[in-house]
Design a protein around this motif. Structure first.
Motif, PDB file in Angstrom:
ATOM      1  N   UNK A 177       0.837  -1.200   0.000  1.00 25.19           N
ATOM      2  CA  UNK A 177       0.000   0.000   0.000  1.00 25.19           C
ATOM      3  C   UNK A 177       0.868   1.244   0.000  1.00 25.19           C
ATOM      4  N   UNK A 178       0.253   2.316  -0.380  1.00 21.44           N
ATOM      5  CA  UNK A 178       1.000   3.575  -0.495  1.00 21.44           C
ATOM      6  C   UNK A 178       1.336   4.202   0.852  1.00 21.44           C
ATOM      7  N   UNK A 179       2.358   4.980   0.743  1.00 20.59           N
ATOM      8  CA  UNK A 179       2.670   6.008   1.731  1.00 20.59           C
ATOM      9  C   UNK A 179       2.904   5.620   3.161  1.00 20.59           C
ATOM     10  N   UNK A 180       1.850   5.321   3.821  1.00 23.26           N
ATOM     11  CA  UNK A 180       1.876   5.178   5.272  1.00 23.26           C
ATOM     12  C   UNK A 180       3.196   4.647   5.828  1.00 23.26           C
ATOM     13  N   UNK A 181       3.872   5.462   6.610  1.00 24.14           N
ATOM     14  CA  UNK A 181       5.159   5.091   7.167  1.00 24.14           C
ATOM     15  C   UNK A 181       5.079   3.821   7.992  1.00 24.14           C
ATOM     16  N   UNK A 200       3.747  -0.929  -5.733  1.00 22.26           N
ATOM     17  CA  UNK A 200       2.949  -0.020  -4.920  1.00 22.26           C
ATOM     18  C   UNK A 200       1.681   0.297  -5.698  1.00 22.26           C
ATOM     19  N   UNK A 201       0.600  -0.292  -5.237  1.00 23.41           N
ATOM     20  CA  UNK A 201      -0.665  -0.161  -5.956  1.00 23.41           C
ATOM     21  C   UNK A 201      -1.400   1.111  -5.520  1.00 23.41           C
ATOM     22  N   UNK A 210       1.823  10.288  -2.955  1.00 24.48           N
ATOM     23  CA  UNK A 210       2.229   9.416  -1.850  1.00 24.48           C
ATOM     24  C   UNK A 210       2.870   8.129  -2.375  1.00 24.48           C
ATOM     25  N   UNK A 211       2.302   7.624  -3.476  1.00 21.14           N
ATOM     26  CA  UNK A 211       2.836   6.390  -4.060  1.00 21.14           C
ATOM     27  C   UNK A 211       4.252   6.607  -4.574  1.00 21.14           C
TER      28      UNK A 211
END
Ligand code: GDP
Length: 333
Positions: A177-181, A200-201, A210-211
């Motif tokens: 998943x994108x971004x989230x640290x 990274x979908x 973010x992606x």
């Protein structure tokens, strides 16, 4: 119209003709736990073996919600449009609980499942991971004999199932998943080490930026891990299963992988290694179950266990005694 019991010849001919009904029944035979079906399934498989091995085998893993089935739908449709025949399988050792509803559910791949060029089969239900793995491997071979030239094998990141799928495929991709640290933290290094590509979908709309950032972060992480495949550099890619951006590029990556690894011999070497690994793991499982299901062993086990706990004999000595009591001929009968 079709008879209830099909002969070995009917199975073999039907699968080779690409008859989906026969293929489905052949797979059901493979998945059966009855020993009569087992013998027949193995005979059928034996005859189909010369027609297997030509497909490209691709594994896909990722946490639930990462977008595996949406990617498979987009990717699979694209491949079918280009003249490929695509089989989608899943390995889900938890499916005895979830009844296979998490993976390989046709409603999750609506348009793909309606295509003549695609075949979708959910994970065999229940059993140990080893049992599920054997059935999935043999199902994969059946699909190859039926003419599917791209096999997609999906699995969720639970326990050992990624390692199992890695051991059955040529190319393995991790969907994230994108971004989230915190997502970055959550992904085990071990799983990244299995991947030939990190995808990274959901790189679309508000998520696009973010992606791209996530891609950079993954690229930096990759520098510190061992590549999954000798002579191939794993990279992170962005895609959107919605807009289809990056989906054709993913196929280009996989094709390049095949070209590079076939040229270097790593592709063929991995396939040979996988076959032997499969055989060895089946020996392990077979002997393990013969041993632990042997009435003589199960009968003596409580006593021996107690003796170990009491410090009367050492675990090493206990193993020696149990193995001495074990008669493999008797157990196999
Ligand atoms: P799986 O559990 O990994 O198979 O994930 P799914 O394919 O079921 O997708 C989970 C959710 O993400 C669903 O609601 C999808 O509609 C959504 N989704 C999947 N791919 C994309 C994408 O490329 N972009 C966006 N925005 N959402 C997506």
């Amino acid at each position: 119209k079709r008879r209830l019991i099909m002969s070995e010849d009917e199975y073999v001919d039907g699968v080779l003709k690409g008859d989906r009904m026969v293929l489905s029944r052949a797979i059901t035979l493979i998945e059966s736990n009855s020993s009569k079906h087992f013998v027949k399934a193995q005979r059928v498989l034996q005859r189909l073996l010369p027609h297997t091995g030509k497909a490209l085998r691709i594994g896909i893993t990722g946490v639930p919600g990462a977008g595996k089935s949406t990617i498979i739908e987009a990717f699979g449709n694209m491949l079918c449009d280009r003249g490929h025949r695509v089989a989608v399988l899943s390995v889900d050792p938890t499916s005895s609980v979830t009844r296979g509803s998490i993976l390989g559910d046709k409603t999750r791949m609506g348009t793909l499942s309606r295509r003549q060029e695609a075949y979708i089969r959910p994970s065999p239900a229940g059993g140990t991971l080893g049992g599920v793995a054997r059935k999935s491997r043999e199902t994969m071979l059946m699909c190859e004999a039926a003419g599917y030239d791209v096999i997609l094998i999906e699995t969720v990141g639970v326990g050992q199932s990624e390692t199992t799928v890695r051991s059955m495929v040529d190319f393995f991709m991790l969907v994230v998943l994108t971004g989230a640290g915190d997502d970055l933290q959550g992904i085990k290094k071990g799983i990244m080490e299995l991947a030939d590509a990190i995808v990274i979908n959901k790189a679309d709309g508000d998520n696009l930026l973010k992606a791209k950032v996530a891609r950079g972060e993954y690229e930096r992480m990759i520098e510190y891990i061992r590549p999954a495949t000798e002579g191939w550099q794993t990279h992170a890619y962005t895609c959107s299963a919605y807009t289809k951006d990056g989906i054709p590029e993913l196929w280009e990556v996989i094709r390049a992988f095949r070209e590079v690894t076939e040229k270097s011999g790593v592709f063929q070497k991995r396939r040979r290694g996988q076959l032997l690994e499969w055989m060895h793991s089946m020996i392990d499982e077979h002997l393990h179950s013969l041993f632990f299901e042997d009435p003589v062993i199960t009968g003596r086990m409580p006593e021996v266990r107690e003796a170990v706990l009491q410090g009367v004999i050492s675990p090493t000595q206990a193993v020696k005694e149990l193995v001495n009591m074990f008669d493999v001929d008797r157990a196999a009968r």
